[in-house]
Structure formats: structure tokens, C-alpha cells
Design a protein around this motif. Structure first.
Motif, PDB file in Angstrom:
ATOM      1  N   VAL A  15       6.076  -0.642  -8.736  1.00  0.00           N
ATOM      2  CA  VAL A  15       5.633  -2.025  -8.575  1.00  0.00           C
ATOM      3  C   VAL A  15       5.166  -2.585  -9.912  1.00  0.00           C
ATOM      4  O   VAL A  15       5.436  -3.754 -10.237  1.00  0.00           O
ATOM      5  N   GLY A  16       4.468  -1.765 -10.700  1.00  0.00           N
ATOM      6  CA  GLY A  16       4.017  -2.209 -12.011  1.00  0.00           C
ATOM      7  C   GLY A  16       5.175  -2.590 -12.919  1.00  0.00           C
ATOM      8  O   GLY A  16       5.092  -3.578 -13.660  1.00  0.00           O
ATOM      9  N   MET A  17       6.264  -1.848 -12.847  1.00  0.00           N
ATOM     10  CA  MET A  17       7.446  -2.175 -13.655  1.00  0.00           C
ATOM     11  C   MET A  17       8.059  -3.495 -13.214  1.00  0.00           C
ATOM     12  O   MET A  17       8.525  -4.280 -14.045  1.00  0.00           O
ATOM     13  N   VAL A  18       8.049  -3.750 -11.906  1.00  0.00           N
ATOM     14  CA  VAL A  18       8.556  -5.034 -11.394  1.00  0.00           C
ATOM     15  C   VAL A  18       7.681  -6.175 -11.899  1.00  0.00           C
ATOM     16  O   VAL A  18       8.182  -7.213 -12.351  1.00  0.00           O
ATOM     17  N   ASN A  23      -2.821   3.779 -13.183  1.00  0.00           N
ATOM     18  CA  ASN A  23      -1.396   3.593 -12.877  1.00  0.00           C
ATOM     19  C   ASN A  23      -0.920   2.177 -13.171  1.00  0.00           C
ATOM     20  O   ASN A  23       0.202   1.979 -13.653  1.00  0.00           O
ATOM     21  N   SER A  24      -1.763   1.193 -12.888  1.00  0.00           N
ATOM     22  CA  SER A  24      -1.359  -0.193 -13.108  1.00  0.00           C
ATOM     23  C   SER A  24      -1.140  -0.477 -14.590  1.00  0.00           C
ATOM     24  O   SER A  24      -0.219  -1.215 -14.959  1.00  0.00           O
ATOM     25  N   VAL A  25      -1.975   0.109 -15.442  1.00  0.00           N
ATOM     26  CA  VAL A  25      -1.844  -0.089 -16.889  1.00  0.00           C
ATOM     27  C   VAL A  25      -0.552   0.551 -17.394  1.00  0.00           C
ATOM     28  O   VAL A  25       0.189  -0.047 -18.182  1.00  0.00           O
ATOM     29  N   ILE A  26      -0.275   1.759 -16.921  1.00  0.00           N
ATOM     30  CA  ILE A  26       0.965   2.444 -17.305  1.00  0.00           C
ATOM     31  C   ILE A  26       2.171   1.652 -16.830  1.00  0.00           C
ATOM     32  O   ILE A  26       3.159   1.467 -17.565  1.00  0.00           O
ATOM     33  N   GLY A  27       2.126   1.183 -15.585  1.00  0.00           N
ATOM     34  CA  GLY A  27       3.265   0.452 -15.026  1.00  0.00           C
ATOM     35  C   GLY A  27       3.552  -0.839 -15.753  1.00  0.00           C
ATOM     36  O   GLY A  27       4.716  -1.193 -15.978  1.00  0.00           O
ATOM     37  N   TRP A  74      -1.821 -19.559 -23.058  1.00  0.00           N
ATOM     38  CA  TRP A  74      -3.060 -18.808 -22.843  1.00  0.00           C
ATOM     39  C   TRP A  74      -3.009 -17.933 -21.588  1.00  0.00           C
ATOM     40  O   TRP A  74      -3.407 -16.780 -21.614  1.00  0.00           O
ATOM     41  N   ILE A  75      -2.472 -18.469 -20.494  1.00  0.00           N
ATOM     42  CA  ILE A  75      -2.474 -17.732 -19.234  1.00  0.00           C
ATOM     43  C   ILE A  75      -1.131 -17.073 -18.956  1.00  0.00           C
ATOM     44  O   ILE A  75      -1.053 -15.885 -18.674  1.00  0.00           O
ATOM     45  N   ALA A  76      -0.064 -17.838 -19.027  1.00  0.00           N
ATOM     46  CA  ALA A  76       1.210 -17.374 -18.487  1.00  0.00           C
ATOM     47  C   ALA A  76       1.827 -16.185 -19.204  1.00  0.00           C
ATOM     48  O   ALA A  76       2.317 -15.276 -18.544  1.00  0.00           O
ATOM     49  N   PRO A  77       1.873 -16.137 -20.546  1.00  0.00           N
ATOM     50  CA  PRO A  77       2.613 -15.042 -21.161  1.00  0.00           C
ATOM     51  C   PRO A  77       1.961 -13.688 -20.908  1.00  0.00           C
ATOM     52  O   PRO A  77       0.791 -13.501 -21.151  1.00  0.00           O
ATOM     53  N   ALA A  78       2.700 -12.779 -20.390  1.00  0.00           N
ATOM     54  CA  ALA A  78       2.313 -11.379 -20.320  1.00  0.00           C
ATOM     55  C   ALA A  78       3.576 -10.617 -20.669  1.00  0.00           C
ATOM     56  O   ALA A  78       4.607 -11.209 -20.905  1.00  0.00           O
ATOM     57  N   PHE A  79       3.536  -9.324 -20.716  1.00  0.00           N
ATOM     58  CA  PHE A  79       4.740  -8.640 -21.151  1.00  0.00           C
ATOM     59  C   PHE A  79       4.863  -7.293 -20.482  1.00  0.00           C
ATOM     60  O   PHE A  79       3.905  -6.748 -19.955  1.00  0.00           O
ATOM     61  N   GLY A  80       6.062  -6.789 -20.499  1.00  0.00           N
ATOM     62  CA  GLY A  80       6.318  -5.481 -19.943  1.00  0.00           C
ATOM     63  C   GLY A  80       7.028  -4.573 -20.917  1.00  0.00           C
ATOM     64  O   GLY A  80       7.359  -3.454 -20.593  1.00  0.00           O
ATOM     65  N   VAL A  81       7.291  -5.063 -22.128  1.00  0.00           N
ATOM     66  CA  VAL A  81       8.003  -4.290 -23.134  1.00  0.00           C
ATOM     67  C   VAL A  81       6.994  -3.729 -24.128  1.00  0.00           C
ATOM     68  O   VAL A  81       6.213  -4.472 -24.709  1.00  0.00           O
ATOM     69  N   TYR A  98       0.821  -1.209   0.000  1.00  0.00           N
ATOM     70  CA  TYR A  98       0.000   0.000   0.000  1.00  0.00           C
ATOM     71  C   TYR A  98       0.857   1.262   0.000  1.00  0.00           C
ATOM     72  O   TYR A  98       0.451   2.289  -0.544  1.00  0.00           O
ATOM     73  N   VAL A  99       2.038   1.208   0.606  1.00  0.00           N
ATOM     74  CA  VAL A  99       2.910   2.382   0.699  1.00  0.00           C
ATOM     75  C   VAL A  99       4.010   2.352  -0.352  1.00  0.00           C
ATOM     76  O   VAL A  99       4.923   3.176  -0.311  1.00  0.00           O
ATOM     77  N   THR A 100       3.924   1.406  -1.286  1.00  0.00           N
ATOM     78  CA  THR A 100       4.914   1.301  -2.354  1.00  0.00           C
ATOM     79  C   THR A 100       4.380   1.970  -3.611  1.00  0.00           C
ATOM     80  O   THR A 100       3.197   1.845  -3.938  1.00  0.00           O
ATOM     81  N   ASN A 101       5.242   2.681  -4.327  1.00  0.00           N
ATOM     82  CA  ASN A 101       4.833   3.387  -5.533  1.00  0.00           C
ATOM     83  C   ASN A 101       4.238   2.427  -6.557  1.00  0.00           C
ATOM     84  O   ASN A 101       4.839   1.417  -6.909  1.00  0.00           O
ATOM     85  N   ALA A 102       3.025   2.767  -7.044  1.00  0.00           N
ATOM     86  CA  ALA A 102       2.298   1.886  -7.947  1.00  0.00           C
ATOM     87  C   ALA A 102       3.025   1.686  -9.274  1.00  0.00           C
ATOM     88  O   ALA A 102       3.044   0.580  -9.820  1.00  0.00           O
ATOM     89  N   ILE A 103       3.613   2.749  -9.810  1.00  0.00           N
ATOM     90  CA  ILE A 103       4.326   2.641 -11.091  1.00  0.00           C
ATOM     91  C   ILE A 103       5.554   1.752 -10.947  1.00  0.00           C
ATOM     92  O   ILE A 103       5.831   0.903 -11.806  1.00  0.00           O
TER      93      ILE A 103
END
Length: 315
Positions: free
Chosen positions: A129-132, A246-250, A155-162, A122-127
Motif C-alpha cells: 500500500v505504501g508503494m501505491v 513500515n509506512s516510511v519504508i513503503g 507546499w502541500i501537494a508534492p510528495a515523492f516515492g522515488v 487492515y488486511v492489505t500489506n502495508a509495504i
């Protein structure tokens, strides 16, 4: 004397009322006003008069603005994403946080330590954490994919951050929902813990005398007595989920991801994402129209919850 005390009360409330008027009431009224202005220029404060075209352009297919219309962005992408995020994350986060709160409340040793650990998100920056999380759920090198490399992997596992990576929409929604639920748990746990500590122990003693199992005690005693806290978290969670940004941006960067339309919406943009995007393009009138639409949706859901709570909430 009563009249004199009444003026004193208004005097004490004046600073808060002024702040609310400047930073809450005026922006709301101004948003409604701007949403009806044609070709509104935010920098100059000029417009070409009143119009309903802003709502028609954003919410209906009547007016077209070329390929990739605003109607498609809102009604085919932003609104479905927002509704899915709300439907998935709100019930799950409330159930999980309630179970964790009940568990924490029954722990004797190291109780404060566990409470601190669970409150850290709750006290950690949302952006940040989203990058992590974007690294954890990376489709190629993510830890999640390495651990759960199963037939469900595609179907489930792949997600991405790039930004710009191609990935299945539903797997990205899974990663986003996972992050939102994790990040929203601490506040709900804190609310439920406060409610649990105020429940009179005599109810549990009566349940023990009747030899009621723990699951039944939880459903018949704990949940009804926590109904005010559940209602509060339900309403605030719905509002928070509808305002998710914020979560979408992160997780997905400034473009909100890019997905194949055959598997779902083409990106993970939400309603608030669309609003900020239009402000960035200096199309404030369209952002205001979408904001008013979102406000009405939230208001309807809130009214429904209050109506239902009259029979379900016990004070």
C-alpha cells in the motif's frame, strides 16, 4: 480443593507463560542489558564491559562520532518525526474512525458491504500500500498533484516515492500522515462499531424525547458511553504511532527520504527506523539504547493516559 484448582490453573496457563517469557520478557530484559555493553558484538556475544556511553552517544551531544552524529539522527530527526506523526495521526484517525463508525452503525441497507470495504486496508500489506501511495503522491506524475494543482501545490501537494528525490519536508509529512491515517482507520472503526452496538437504545430514546439534536446526542451520549473503547484505541494508537516503520519504508524507500534541512528534518526516519538501521550496521548496543529510550517514552504517555482516564472514562 482450592489449592488443587490453583495448580490446575497454573498448568493451563503454563504454555502461554512460557511463550511470553521466551518471546516477550527475555527480549525486553536482554535489550536493557545490551544497552549498557560497550562494543557489543552481536554475532559473537562479546563486549568490553559495561558503559553509559551508548546512552550518551545516542541521547546527548556529549560524545561525538564525527559528522552526522547519532545524537543528531535521534534528537534532531527520528524523535521529532515520531512525535509529529503521533500528534498528527492519532487524534485525526480516532475522530475520523469514530464518525465513520457512527455513520456505518446508522446505515441499514448494504451495511455489511460498507463494513467490508472499510476493513480492506487492515488486511492489505502495508509495504504494498505504501508503494501505491508513493505513486499517488509522486511530486512530478502523482495523481494527487494533478488533482490539487493549486497555489498550495508547492507546499502541500508534492510528495515523492522515488528514493533520492528532493521534496519539501512538510509535503512529505502530509503524504505520510495521510497514508498512516488511512491505513489505521479499519481497526478503530471495528472497535467503535462493537462499542456502538452494545449501547442501550434507551439513552437515544431519552435524547429523542428531550428533542436533543444529533450532534449533542453524539457528544453527550455516544462519546461518554464509548469512552472505554476510545481509551483503548488512544493507547494502542499512541503505541502504534511511536513504532511507525513500515509506512516510511513503503513511501520513501530504504533511506527514509532526503530533504532540505531548512524546511525541517533531513529525512523521514523514525525512532524504530533508527533502531533497525543500527541493527543493520551491527551496532546493536546503540539500537538497544534507543529502544529503551523509546520504551520509556511510550510508558510515560501510557501512564498519563491511564491517569487522565480515571476521570474521563465511564464503565
Amino acid at each position: 480443593m482450592e489449592s488443587k484448582n490453583n495448580w490446575k490453573a497454573w498448568l493451563y496457563l503454563a504454555p502461554v507463560i512460557i511463550l511470553l517469557a521466551v518471546f516477550t520478557f527475555f527480549p525486553i530484559i536482554n535489550t536493557f542489558y545490551v544497552s549498557f555493553l560497550k562494543n557489543y558484538d552481536y554475532m559473537r556475544g562479546t563486549s568490553d564491559g559495561f558503559t553509559f556511553d551508548n546512552y550518551l552517544l545516542v541521547l546527548t551531544p556529549v560524545l561525538k562520532s564525527g559528522p552526522g552524529t547519532m545524537f543528531e539522527e535521534v534528537m534532531m530527526t527520528a524523535l521529532p518525526n515520531t512525535m509529529l506523526i503521533t500528534i498528527i495521526t492519532v487524534p485525526l484517525s480516532i475522530i475520523i474512525s469514530l464518525l465513520i463508525a457512527i455513520g456505518l452503525n446508522s446505515i441499514k441497507a448494504l451495511k455489511k458491504v460498507f463494513q467490508t470495504i472499510f476493513f480492506l486496508p487492515y488486511v492489505t500489506n502495508a509495504i504494498a500500500v505504501g508503494m501505491v501511495f508513493s505513486v499517488i503522491f509522486d511530486a512530478n506524475t502523482g495523481i494527487f498533484n494533478a488533482i490539487f494543482n493549486t497555489p498550495l501545490h508547492t507546499w502541500i501537494a508534492p510528495a515523492f516515492g522515488v528514493q533520492g528525490s528532493t521534496v519539501n519536508y512538510w509535503s512529505a509529512l502530509f503524504a505520510l500522515s495521510f497514508y498512516i491515517i488511512w491505513h489505521s482507520l479499519p481497526y478503530k472503526i471495528l472497535i467503535f462499531l462493537g462499542g456502538l452496538q452494545n449501547i442501550d437504545k434507551q439513552y437515544y430514546e431519552a435524547a429523542q424525547i428531550d428533542a436533543a439534536p444529533k450532534w449533542k446526542t453524539t457528544l453527550k451520549v455516544t462519546v461518554p458511553l464509548l469512552s472505554p473503547q476510545i481509551l483503548y484505541t488512544l493507547i494502542t494508537s499512541f503505541i502504534g504511532a511511536f513504532k511507525e516503520y513500515n509506512s516510511v519504508i513503503g513511501l520513501f524507500g530504504s533511506e527514509g527520504g532526503k530533504f532540505d534541512k531548512t524546511t525541517g528534518p533531513s529525512s523521514m526516519k523514525t525512532m524504530v527506523y533508527f533502531i533497525y538501521e543500527q541493527i543493520g550496521k551491527n551496532q546493536v548496543q546503540y539500537a538497544c539504547a534507543a529502544a529503551v529510550f523509546l520504551f520509556l517514552i511510550i510508558m510515560v504517555f501510557t501512564v498519563i493516559q491511564f491517569r487522565v482516564s480515571k476521570k474521563r472514562v465511564h464503565y
